[in-house]
Design an enzyme around this catalytic site. Sequence first.
Site, PDB file in Angstrom:
ATOM      1  N   GLY A   7      23.066  14.255  -7.279  1.00 46.12           N
ATOM      2  CA  GLY A   7      22.681  12.932  -7.753  1.00 46.12           C
ATOM      3  C   GLY A   7      22.140  12.977  -9.166  1.00 46.12           C
ATOM      4  N   LEU A   8      22.942  12.542 -10.137  1.00 48.22           N
ATOM      5  CA  LEU A   8      22.533  12.574 -11.540  1.00 48.22           C
ATOM      6  C   LEU A   8      22.438  11.159 -12.114  1.00 48.22           C
ATOM      7  CD1 LEU A   8      24.602  15.646 -12.790  1.00 48.22           C
ATOM      8  CD2 LEU A   8      22.125  15.517 -12.446  1.00 48.22           C
ATOM      9  N   GLY A   9      21.752  10.282 -11.371  1.00 51.66           N
ATOM     10  CA  GLY A   9      21.439   8.962 -11.889  1.00 51.66           C
ATOM     11  C   GLY A   9      20.249   9.027 -12.825  1.00 51.66           C
ATOM     12  N   ASN A  94      14.401   6.909  -2.206  1.00 46.68           N
ATOM     13  CA  ASN A  94      13.613   5.889  -1.509  1.00 46.68           C
ATOM     14  C   ASN A  94      14.224   5.577  -0.149  1.00 46.68           C
ATOM     15  OD1 ASN A  94      11.363   5.257  -3.105  1.00 46.68           O
ATOM     16  ND2 ASN A  94      12.559   3.952  -4.456  1.00 46.68           N
ATOM     17  N   SER A 120       7.431   8.926  -7.072  1.00 47.86           N
ATOM     18  CA  SER A 120       6.964   7.781  -7.850  1.00 47.86           C
ATOM     19  C   SER A 120       6.827   8.170  -9.312  1.00 47.86           C
ATOM     20  CB  SER A 120       5.622   7.288  -7.319  1.00 47.86           C
ATOM     21  OG  SER A 120       5.175   6.168  -8.057  1.00 47.86           O
ATOM     22  N   GLY A 121       7.016   7.178 -10.181  1.00 47.81           N
ATOM     23  CA  GLY A 121       6.843   7.402 -11.608  1.00 47.81           C
ATOM     24  C   GLY A 121       8.023   6.958 -12.436  1.00 47.81           C
ATOM     25  N   GLY A 122       9.111   6.572 -11.757  1.00 50.33           N
ATOM     26  CA  GLY A 122      10.285   6.092 -12.470  1.00 50.33           C
ATOM     27  C   GLY A 122      10.973   7.191 -13.254  1.00 50.33           C
ATOM     28  N   LYS A 170       5.380   6.591   0.586  1.00 47.77           N
ATOM     29  CA  LYS A 170       6.010   5.998  -0.606  1.00 47.77           C
ATOM     30  C   LYS A 170       6.409   4.549  -0.350  1.00 47.77           C
ATOM     31  CE  LYS A 170       7.953   5.903  -4.719  1.00 47.77           C
ATOM     32  NZ  LYS A 170       8.988   4.883  -4.706  1.00 47.77           N
ATOM     33  N   HIS A 173       3.328   2.559  -0.695  1.00 49.25           N
ATOM     34  CA  HIS A 173       3.043   2.548  -2.142  1.00 49.25           C
ATOM     35  C   HIS A 173       3.843   1.448  -2.823  1.00 49.25           C
ATOM     36  CE1 HIS A 173       4.773   3.658  -6.083  1.00 49.25           C
ATOM     37  NE2 HIS A 173       3.634   4.260  -6.375  1.00 49.25           N
ATOM     38  N   ARG A 269      10.133 -12.815  -4.776  1.00 48.02           N
ATOM     39  CA  ARG A 269      11.302 -12.206  -5.423  1.00 48.02           C
ATOM     40  C   ARG A 269      12.604 -12.756  -4.832  1.00 48.02           C
ATOM     41  NH1 ARG A 269       9.935  -5.952  -7.084  1.00 48.02           N
ATOM     42  NH2 ARG A 269       7.781  -6.318  -7.724  1.00 48.02           N
TER      43      ARG A 269
END
Length: 299
Positions: A7-9, A94, A120-122, A170, A173, A269
């Site tokens: 996974g290289l997103g 996620n 977490s942390g983007g 998570k 969170h 949302r």
Amino acid sequence: MKLGYIGLGKMGMNMVLRLHEKKQDVIAYNRSPEPRLEGKKAGLRVADSYEALLAELPTPRTVWVMVPNNVVDSVIAEFIGFLEKGDTIIDGGNSFYKDSMRRAKELAGKEIHFLDVGTSGGPKGAREGACLMIGGEEEVFKKHEDLFKDIAAPEAYAYLGKAGAGHFTKMVHNGIEYGMMQSLAEGFAILEKSEFDLDLLKVTEIYNHRSVIESRLVGWLSDAYRKFGKNLAEVSGTVSHTGEGEWTVNAGKELGIPAKVIEDSFKFRVESGATPSYIGKILSALRNQFGGHSIETKK
């Protein structure tokens, strides 16, 4: 330890780059070819198939999976045939915690280990140091602790318990994140609408200097105002959303715990598609700042 990474997103590419700089021996793979080419240009070791990836790894193998939650099962199904007893799969995306519990049980039947890692942390956190919430067998966690140390920011990882604990933590969170972002957006919409013609960038800056609500979210809102201006004119008032907020609300209902703030934030949302607003603009801008999500620019 050699690590296979699938996974290289946005998150995966940055994490592999970080691991490369940390001198971890990583070989990566991505289903679509464009990220594979990008990785090779960046000097990463990239395989062109699952078979080639896993052939590079000595046993027992460890494979980190960093893909959207709706394709985790299909991705694992594509390479599981190459794994053997004693190998380990780490899901760093996620995923829904009950899916992680199921996967751990299914893989245990094949004598393959599984760790679920809430990350977490983007994209920036993936590159500069993330926060990791880890579930699974404690002994398997301990064997991989050096890997987690290299991925995480200082003191920003923890083993939390049996399979599913990492992704459950998570998930909650992210639900809390929904509520905090909603409160911030509503407050700044009130400030913007007031009679005082406030400099909202200046307000974010003062809020973020020793006030009770000082936070990374306020800092990201400050960045958004610098980038897009007070009116956030280029930013859509419709807010995209993923499943974690709703998952948290449903988990609260199952446990008999009301989660009104998170539930209202999620509903906002969903409904923002039909009723875009300045509150929605703030939420979209924040998502862009910390997660690299599209701002859905209005033309």
